[in-house]
Write a protein that holds these residues in place. Structure first.
Motif, PDB file in Angstrom:
ATOM      1  N   ILE B  63       0.871  -1.175   0.000  1.00 20.19           N
ATOM      2  CA  ILE B  63       0.000   0.000   0.000  1.00 20.19           C
ATOM      3  C   ILE B  63       0.905   1.219   0.000  1.00 20.19           C
ATOM      4  O   ILE B  63       1.726   1.390   0.902  1.00 20.19           O
ATOM      5  N   GLN B  64       0.801   2.035  -1.039  1.00 18.55           N
ATOM      6  CA  GLN B  64       1.691   3.187  -1.145  1.00 18.55           C
ATOM      7  C   GLN B  64       1.050   4.306  -1.953  1.00 18.55           C
ATOM      8  O   GLN B  64      -0.064   4.149  -2.442  1.00 18.55           O
ATOM      9  N   LEU B 114      -7.606  -4.180   4.712  1.00 12.46           N
ATOM     10  CA  LEU B 114      -8.081  -2.794   4.746  1.00 12.46           C
ATOM     11  C   LEU B 114      -9.473  -2.764   5.356  1.00 12.46           C
ATOM     12  O   LEU B 114     -10.289  -3.648   5.090  1.00 12.46           O
ATOM     13  N   PRO B 115      -9.765  -1.729   6.155  1.00  9.19           N
ATOM     14  CA  PRO B 115     -11.112  -1.600   6.705  1.00  9.19           C
ATOM     15  C   PRO B 115     -12.100  -1.148   5.630  1.00  9.19           C
ATOM     16  O   PRO B 115     -11.719  -0.451   4.684  1.00  9.19           O
ATOM     17  N   VAL B 116     -13.353  -1.553   5.805  1.00  6.09           N
ATOM     18  CA  VAL B 116     -14.418  -1.184   4.877  1.00  6.09           C
ATOM     19  C   VAL B 116     -15.561  -0.568   5.682  1.00  6.09           C
ATOM     20  O   VAL B 116     -16.004  -1.144   6.677  1.00  6.09           O
ATOM     21  N   VAL B 122     -11.494   2.215   3.599  1.00  6.68           N
ATOM     22  CA  VAL B 122     -11.117   3.432   4.313  1.00  6.68           C
ATOM     23  C   VAL B 122      -9.632   3.720   4.053  1.00  6.68           C
ATOM     24  O   VAL B 122      -8.790   3.639   4.933  1.00  6.68           O
ATOM     25  N   LEU B 123      -9.329   4.013   2.793  1.00  2.00           N
ATOM     26  CA  LEU B 123      -7.957   4.330   2.398  1.00  2.00           C
ATOM     27  C   LEU B 123      -7.597   5.756   2.791  1.00  2.00           C
ATOM     28  O   LEU B 123      -8.478   6.624   2.872  1.00  2.00           O
ATOM     29  N   GLY B 124      -6.313   5.985   3.020  1.00  2.00           N
ATOM     30  CA  GLY B 124      -5.854   7.355   3.151  1.00  2.00           C
ATOM     31  C   GLY B 124      -5.923   8.063   1.810  1.00  2.00           C
ATOM     32  O   GLY B 124      -6.030   7.434   0.753  1.00  2.00           O
ATOM     33  N   TRP B 126      -3.855   9.404  -0.158  1.00  2.00           N
ATOM     34  CA  TRP B 126      -2.867   9.126  -1.186  1.00  2.00           C
ATOM     35  C   TRP B 126      -2.579   7.646  -1.343  1.00  2.00           C
ATOM     36  O   TRP B 126      -1.659   7.262  -2.052  1.00  2.00           O
ATOM     37  N   GLN B 127      -3.362   6.805  -0.651  1.00  2.00           N
ATOM     38  CA  GLN B 127      -3.032   5.381  -0.680  1.00  2.00           C
ATOM     39  C   GLN B 127      -3.650   4.636  -1.856  1.00  2.00           C
ATOM     40  O   GLN B 127      -4.829   4.809  -2.166  1.00  2.00           O
TER      41      GLN B 127
ATOM     42  N   TYR C  53      -5.173  -0.485  11.052  1.00  2.00           N
ATOM     43  CA  TYR C  53      -4.829  -0.009   9.713  1.00  2.00           C
ATOM     44  C   TYR C  53      -4.456   1.462   9.779  1.00  2.00           C
ATOM     45  O   TYR C  53      -5.204   2.280  10.322  1.00  2.00           O
ATOM     46  N   ARG C  55      -3.696   4.976   7.832  1.00  4.21           N
ATOM     47  CA  ARG C  55      -4.107   5.590   6.564  1.00  4.21           C
ATOM     48  C   ARG C  55      -3.053   6.531   5.985  1.00  4.21           C
ATOM     49  O   ARG C  55      -3.393   7.622   5.521  1.00  4.21           O
ATOM     50  N   HIS C  56      -1.805   6.140   5.959  1.00  2.00           N
ATOM     51  CA  HIS C  56      -0.731   7.028   5.525  1.00  2.00           C
ATOM     52  C   HIS C  56       0.355   6.252   4.792  1.00  2.00           C
ATOM     53  O   HIS C  56       0.482   5.046   4.958  1.00  2.00           O
ATOM     54  N   THR C  57       1.140   6.989   3.996  1.00  5.80           N
ATOM     55  CA  THR C  57       2.183   6.348   3.182  1.00  5.80           C
ATOM     56  C   THR C  57       3.591   6.756   3.600  1.00  5.80           C
ATOM     57  O   THR C  57       4.561   6.362   2.948  1.00  5.80           O
ATOM     58  N   GLN C 146     -10.406  -2.142  14.369  1.00  7.27           N
ATOM     59  CA  GLN C 146     -11.599  -2.966  14.174  1.00  7.27           C
ATOM     60  C   GLN C 146     -11.469  -4.228  15.003  1.00  7.27           C
ATOM     61  O   GLN C 146     -10.428  -4.897  14.989  1.00  7.27           O
TER      62      GLN C 146
END
Lengths: 154, 154, 154
Positions: B63-64, B114-116, B122-124, B126-127, C53, C55-57, C146
């Motif tokens: 994840i980037q 990843l959470p949903v 629930v992505l950041g 820029w992810q 999780y 939420r950052h890169t 979660q």
């Protein structure tokens, strides 16, 4: 380029947990694939996910090739390059192999999961599950196994 | 310094699983964020978690940042520094890029979640989710997708 | 060498989710173990798994030793060796510490889980959970928590 294959659904009903005790002979990789498979068999797992967690900070969990033992030797060499003993660590009280072991544990991680379908892990052809020991001395390591999903009636 | 925001709860009812086939053009990063989102849409996912598992030992899940392509180029450079081809690997039978690929796969890992919430990851900001190919040649890679949680009635 | 201990089973019934906001003072490790424990307490968690999780890169989640602070200092040093600022990165627009931060985030990862038994995380004796900040400047970082499993009646 990407193709979604058939979607399968099942009920999530149970969580089954067990501790796995692993004796390591010192630095290197100890395969635990068959022990995890036995856990899934014993609980009559069907569809779901198995989660592994290692309760240590100087060892790690790794999924890697289980065909050629040279691969594991090279993986240990690679980790020694990434975290050499002579890097001038501040934390040296537990020996020169201790701080490199923490670094390797951080990089590889101590938590992973595998999908389970029809009671079996959906591993790739060459994949095995390993406890990577990063200390020189033998250790007893504890892995927590948890299955979430559906089981056959017992 | 730390503040817990509102807690939401839902029922865990279903597990939905699918295989995702990804064609890689050789070394580099292939984004699969929209494919995972489509999977969640197709199964009418609501609240839960999506788990990804890559069935290979010479590629990885990452994840980037998905904004600037230079970041992925630099990430590949970084991995090449960490596991160079000329490090004197024992395992060379599958080519000079094979053992470095195993090291990169070990370091990055093949399992993540990843959470949903309300059907969306629930992505950041820029992810993005990537299959990182560590071999020079194109490969077909399999990712197992699993959603645990609640779905809309179908 | 390996011994499966007693298997425990429980129902999977609920998923509880919360966001945790973490202020970092710049590069280094911020422990969040007690915050995750508080989340589990607040939702009256019993048997299950807690998933984290980030939420950052340019930050990551790490489980590591929480006894000697020297260990975390050395872990930061180790990461700086693995991804130095002067490695000739292409992506430099956000400052010299940005691309190394992305590399460290990729290597450590942003997703992990811990088992929960009788409402408590099954951590090893020396394990703590950390948000690893890889940028020099202070940041506000969001962690999604979660819990999947069974909870006491509320």
């Amino acid at each position: 380029m990407i193709d979604l294959s058939a979607i399968r659904t099942a009920r999530v009903e149970n969580i089954a947990s067990a501790g796995l005790s692993v004796e390591t002979p010192g630095e290197g990789f100890v395969e635990i694939t068959s022990e995890v498979a036995r856990f899934l068999h014993d609980i009559k797992a069907r569809e779901g996910v198995v989660l592994l967690y290692l309760r240590h900070t100087s060892a790690s969990l790794v999924i890697q090739e289980n065909a050629d033992a040279d691969v594991r030797a090279d993986l240990a060499t690679a980790l020694a390059r990434l975290a050499p003993e002579d890097a001038g660590w501040v934390h040296e009280v537990e020996g020169p192999d201790d701080m490199p072991a923490h670094v390797k544990s951080m990089i590889n991680g101590v938590s992973l999961h595998l999908p389970v379908a029809s009671g079996r892990m959906v591993l790739g052809t060459w994949q095995g599950i390993y406890v990577a020991e990063h200390r020189r001395a033998p250790h007893r390591r504890e892995v927590m196994l948890q299955f979430l999903g559906s089981c056959e009636e017992r």
